[in-house]
Design a protein around this motif. Sequence first.
Motif, PDB file in Angstrom:
ATOM      1  N   UNK A 163       0.788  -1.229   0.000  1.00  0.00           N
ATOM      2  CA  UNK A 163       0.000   0.000   0.000  1.00  0.00           C
ATOM      3  C   UNK A 163       0.820   1.278   0.000  1.00  0.00           C
ATOM      4  N   UNK A 164       2.162   1.132  -0.008  1.00  0.00           N
ATOM      5  CA  UNK A 164       3.013   2.320  -0.048  1.00  0.00           C
ATOM      6  C   UNK A 164       3.448   2.590  -1.490  1.00  0.00           C
ATOM      7  N   UNK A 165       3.872   3.841  -1.736  1.00  0.00           N
ATOM      8  CA  UNK A 165       4.465   4.148  -3.038  1.00  0.00           C
ATOM      9  C   UNK A 165       5.919   3.706  -3.003  1.00  0.00           C
ATOM     10  N   UNK A 166       6.282   2.789  -3.909  1.00  0.00           N
ATOM     11  CA  UNK A 166       7.591   2.148  -3.828  1.00  0.00           C
ATOM     12  C   UNK A 166       8.312   2.243  -5.161  1.00  0.00           C
ATOM     13  N   UNK A 167       9.619   2.553  -5.104  1.00  0.00           N
ATOM     14  CA  UNK A 167      10.378   2.679  -6.361  1.00  0.00           C
ATOM     15  C   UNK A 167      11.613   1.785  -6.374  1.00  0.00           C
ATOM     16  N   UNK A 168      11.769   1.047  -7.480  1.00  0.00           N
ATOM     17  CA  UNK A 168      13.030   0.375  -7.750  1.00  0.00           C
ATOM     18  C   UNK A 168      13.942   1.366  -8.463  1.00  0.00           C
ATOM     19  N   UNK A 169      15.131   0.859  -8.857  1.00  0.00           N
ATOM     20  CA  UNK A 169      16.041   1.698  -9.638  1.00  0.00           C
ATOM     21  C   UNK A 169      15.827   1.457 -11.113  1.00  0.00           C
ATOM     22  N   UNK A 170      16.843   0.888 -11.745  1.00  0.00           N
ATOM     23  CA  UNK A 170      16.726   0.573 -13.166  1.00  0.00           C
ATOM     24  C   UNK A 170      16.131  -0.824 -13.312  1.00  0.00           C
ATOM     25  N   UNK A 171      15.401  -1.051 -14.416  1.00  0.00           N
ATOM     26  CA  UNK A 171      14.654  -2.313 -14.504  1.00  0.00           C
ATOM     27  C   UNK A 171      15.551  -3.536 -14.643  1.00  0.00           C
ATOM     28  N   UNK A 172      16.802  -3.374 -15.040  1.00  0.00           N
ATOM     29  CA  UNK A 172      17.682  -4.534 -15.193  1.00  0.00           C
ATOM     30  C   UNK A 172      18.728  -4.629 -14.092  1.00  0.00           C
ATOM     31  N   UNK A 173      18.623  -3.765 -13.100  1.00  0.00           N
ATOM     32  CA  UNK A 173      19.643  -3.742 -12.064  1.00  0.00           C
ATOM     33  C   UNK A 173      19.435  -4.900 -11.091  1.00  0.00           C
ATOM     34  N   UNK A 174      20.536  -5.573 -10.747  1.00  0.00           N
ATOM     35  CA  UNK A 174      20.434  -6.682  -9.807  1.00  0.00           C
ATOM     36  C   UNK A 174      20.153  -6.169  -8.399  1.00  0.00           C
ATOM     37  N   UNK A 175      20.924  -5.155  -7.998  1.00  0.00           N
ATOM     38  CA  UNK A 175      20.790  -4.682  -6.622  1.00  0.00           C
ATOM     39  C   UNK A 175      19.666  -3.672  -6.472  1.00  0.00           C
ATOM     40  N   UNK A 176      19.272  -3.053  -7.566  1.00  0.00           N
ATOM     41  CA  UNK A 176      18.232  -2.028  -7.480  1.00  0.00           C
ATOM     42  C   UNK A 176      16.861  -2.551  -7.853  1.00  0.00           C
ATOM     43  N   UNK A 177      16.783  -3.787  -8.382  1.00  0.00           N
ATOM     44  CA  UNK A 177      15.474  -4.305  -8.729  1.00  0.00           C
ATOM     45  C   UNK A 177      15.353  -5.806  -8.473  1.00  0.00           C
ATOM     46  N   UNK A 178      16.242  -6.594  -9.102  1.00  0.00           N
ATOM     47  CA  UNK A 178      16.031  -8.043  -9.090  1.00  0.00           C
ATOM     48  C   UNK A 178      16.003  -8.620  -7.678  1.00  0.00           C
ATOM     49  N   UNK A 179      17.075  -8.388  -6.919  1.00  0.00           N
ATOM     50  CA  UNK A 179      17.142  -8.988  -5.591  1.00  0.00           C
ATOM     51  C   UNK A 179      16.119  -8.367  -4.640  1.00  0.00           C
TER      52      UNK A 179
END
Lengths: 252, 509, 299
Positions: free
Chosen positions: C141-157
């Motif tokens: 329910x919070x507004x949440x942001x990843x980094x880049x869509x292919x980043x391992x540390x900013x999205x995948x993990x």
Amino acid sequence: MTALLELDEVRVAGPYGDRLNAVTFRLQNGERIALLGRSGAGKSSLIGVLNGSLTPAAGHARFQGMAIASLSRRQRARIGTLWQDLRLIEELSIGQNVNAGALGRRRLPWALANLLFRVDAEASRSCLREAGLEESLLADTGLDRSVGQLSGGQRQRVALARLFRQQPDLMLADEPLASLDPAIAAEVLERLLTSEADGKLRGGAQAVVVSLHRPELIDRFDRVLGLRAGRLVIDAPASAVSVDDLRDLYAP
Amino acid sequence: MIVPVRPTAPALVLLPALALLPVLIVVLNGAHGGGAEILGSFVVGAVSPSMDPALLKALLIGLQVTVATALTGWSCSLVLGVLLGCLSSERLWLTWSLPAWPAIVLRRLMALPRSIHELIWGLLLLQVLGLHPWVAVMAILLPYSCLIARVWRDQLQSLDPSRLQAILQTGSSPMAACMTALSPAMGSVLVSYGGYRLECALRSATLLGVFGLGGLGMDLELSLKSLQFHELWSGLWLLTLVTIALEQGLRCWRSWGEQAQFGQRQAMGFAVAVGLSGGLGGLWLAHLFPEAGSLNWLPVQWPDLHSLQLAAQELPWLSMLWETLILTVLAAGIAIGLPPLLLLLNPARPWQHCISGFWILVRVIPPPLAVLLLLLSNQPTLAIGALALGLHNSGVMGRLLQEGLEQQDHSAQVALTSSGASPQVGWLYGSLSPRSPSHLAYGAYRSDVILRETVVVGLIGGSGLGWQLLESLSSFHWAAVLLLITTYAALTLIGEWLSDRSRQHWLQS
Amino acid sequence: MASRERRAVSLLAVLLCQGVTVLPVVAQPTLKVGAIPDQNPERLNRLYGQLADELSDRLNVKVRYVPVSNYPAAVSAFRTGGLDLVWFGGLTGVQARLQTPGAQVLAQRDIDARFRSVFIANTSSGLQPISSINGLTSLRGKRFSFGSESSTSGRLMPQHFLAKAGVTPSQFSGGRAGFSGSHDATIAVVQSGAYEAGALNEQVWTSAVNNGRVNTKKVSVIWRTPEYVDYHWVVRPKLDQRFGKRFTTRLQKAILGLKPTTPRQVTILELFAAKRFIPAQASQYKPIEKVGRELGKIR
């Protein structure tokens, strides 16, 4: 001998009924013809049939014995038209516009050169002179003036010069006098009908058809064709057309 | 009593600005001051860009790559676009007494290359051509040539046919007749529209720097990623300078060719310049990438039917399409309606200069940066994306509108103001009114561009076709990529059909 | 007028022979080194030249640095031979190796074997530090942001750990997560309050905090993820055929041999934020591949 032009039962269809119906006439070499009729009587349609831009729905239209609709490019160049709306190319210069009349006789590189340089200035100048354009515009700088900057009368003369430059056998003019004052109208008509050099038809043409609204000028012609509601109602020597005939032609 | 009539052209030009209403309501509602510090450092960056020699050197090298790519892509796309434009014009086929259906087929086929963003084309071409400078050139060439072809064809079709007919009646060959009767008018289209495409190509080439081909876009993107605003502004200012130089250069060129025959030579000179700059750009690229070698086509493996079916089931079609359409419509509304609205506010000269400065600025700021800046003081909504895209493209539309207004005759406006009308009314009726049809036409082409640019701002909401396309590309999910590209093409076709129909309906009857 | 016609024709000729100048040039073997700069991209990009020089000196071949900032472009360029040696992230490296049979993992940094991401939150969001992975459910329910869509540390993990806790992106506010585009941008959008929480590379976070680029009153770490492997050097197959015998081994030795002894090597290691490079095996990245497949990033 075949006639220069022959129309046989020509019909042209339009959105609100026929624009021309059962029009038949022959045109011999050397004839000057006045085409009269009320607005909407079919004068422009008839001119269209004569230059091939309109194809008859029925009947035959022949030029020097050949169907006008299937004339080759070179043969079509033998018929020249002075359009009612002039159809000059606004972006081009006076000289270039006049030269456009000669495109039928020239090759492609010449057409390209005409767009970029001042080509055949003498030829276009003499045509313009015959069309009566004032001398000040005949100098080289004048020839390079854009047509878009000219007055209505001047444009009329440029269009006329283009027609002369084409050197056609048959000249058609669709209401060339419509927007001119009486004196200029008479002068333009004179230039269209008669060459200054020999008193014959201009540029070696063999016949001329002029549609117009000025019955007072018909004595300048050999023959009068009168159209009423798409039908040919007068076809007579100019001297034989009476005032009553004309009144009937223009009656509401 | 007020009788509703069909809206007239100037009203149609202003109406799209209504898109600003919902967008501004959402944006102002979500506004907050949380990003003030970062926004502040962005503004500070603008007045104190980094002058680090190493950075400037890198930027200048990047600029060379970008300019060379832009020149080559622009030149090739213009040549190809004009050719395709002529081929897709029914009138020309009929002039040669040929059946016109190939023109129609060609026109429809061109919707596919046009509907896909340069960035996506770059990634796709990278798959089959490898890392080669001509990947960027072709990524520009493909969508651009088809867009130019559409504009060219529409302009050809809109010319008064009677002049061509008059020349044909003199027995001229079709080629000579077209050259004489059509090329003078098309020459000024070539100079005006062609010149404008160069600036577009420069922006696209900038964007395409991120592939490893180098260029200004690479430096800009890296500065943006690490939020180094001083460095970012060094690049942005450089891009601004080049844009202004280009705009002024083209303006000089145009004002040079007033006279009739001169105009023809100017157009011819322009065409020669286009050809030369293509050759020059190509050589320059070969010089900048000495190891590039020749282009080789690598084999591709097409996704099979089964994987296409699976991908089709995975994709959230409804929300994806809906969001993309909303984004496009709102952004297009802003892009079309904002420029005349701003000009209408005050038709006085100084204000107009201010506005053209504003337009250069929004053109130079890439949409992803605009989204990030807007996000810093707002909440992530579609409205942010629409505003960013709309503003960016309004810069383009504004430039075109102002250029058109400058070239146009002002006598109507003078007549109206001399009859006592206020400057606004005089401008609206006398200046905007005759410009409206062409503004709307360019607006239709821009909507095309906006649709494919939704890819660039797709990241913000993590939604829409654009985001799905990037996500599928970064997952190398080719089946989904193929489906999404087809969807883009279909949307573009529908858009083209709609805009053709509505223009016919509103403007021509 | 003939000369004018000729001029017109030659003008046309100039137009028509507009050059297609894709001239094949004699190819010298050049080792093309690429990277997806993720931390300090600005400096990294401009100073990568030093790495190219270092490798060139050690290996005696021409080395050119090719900057790439687009993840799928780097993977594709590696597959098609445009790049020979690439510094990939965990996910992109696996993608690249899967698409390029025979590609080898050469090395990683000392820190890459034990990499982490951090979840950060805006202080006004009311999110509290989390002690166990299950606490991630508070992000629903919070507004949440990843980094880049292919980043391992900013999205995948991060997405993987969220999934482990039973949180999917559709449960965030708005029914989806945002993608800020980079680690630094994630900090910015969370700090500004546009998003209430986000996830990024711990190393970037630490250096941002140390450099004073973060307003810690506004944004703070709520959770550190468990360790996983990330960045690694990946090399194309068959380099030995182009550059000579045992070239790949020599290349690996050159990278592993980077020590803070000369100023240039000091700069290089600083740029990579590494004390040294250590050998790495493909098998270490199996878990990343598994996660990638689970989340649909590897097909």
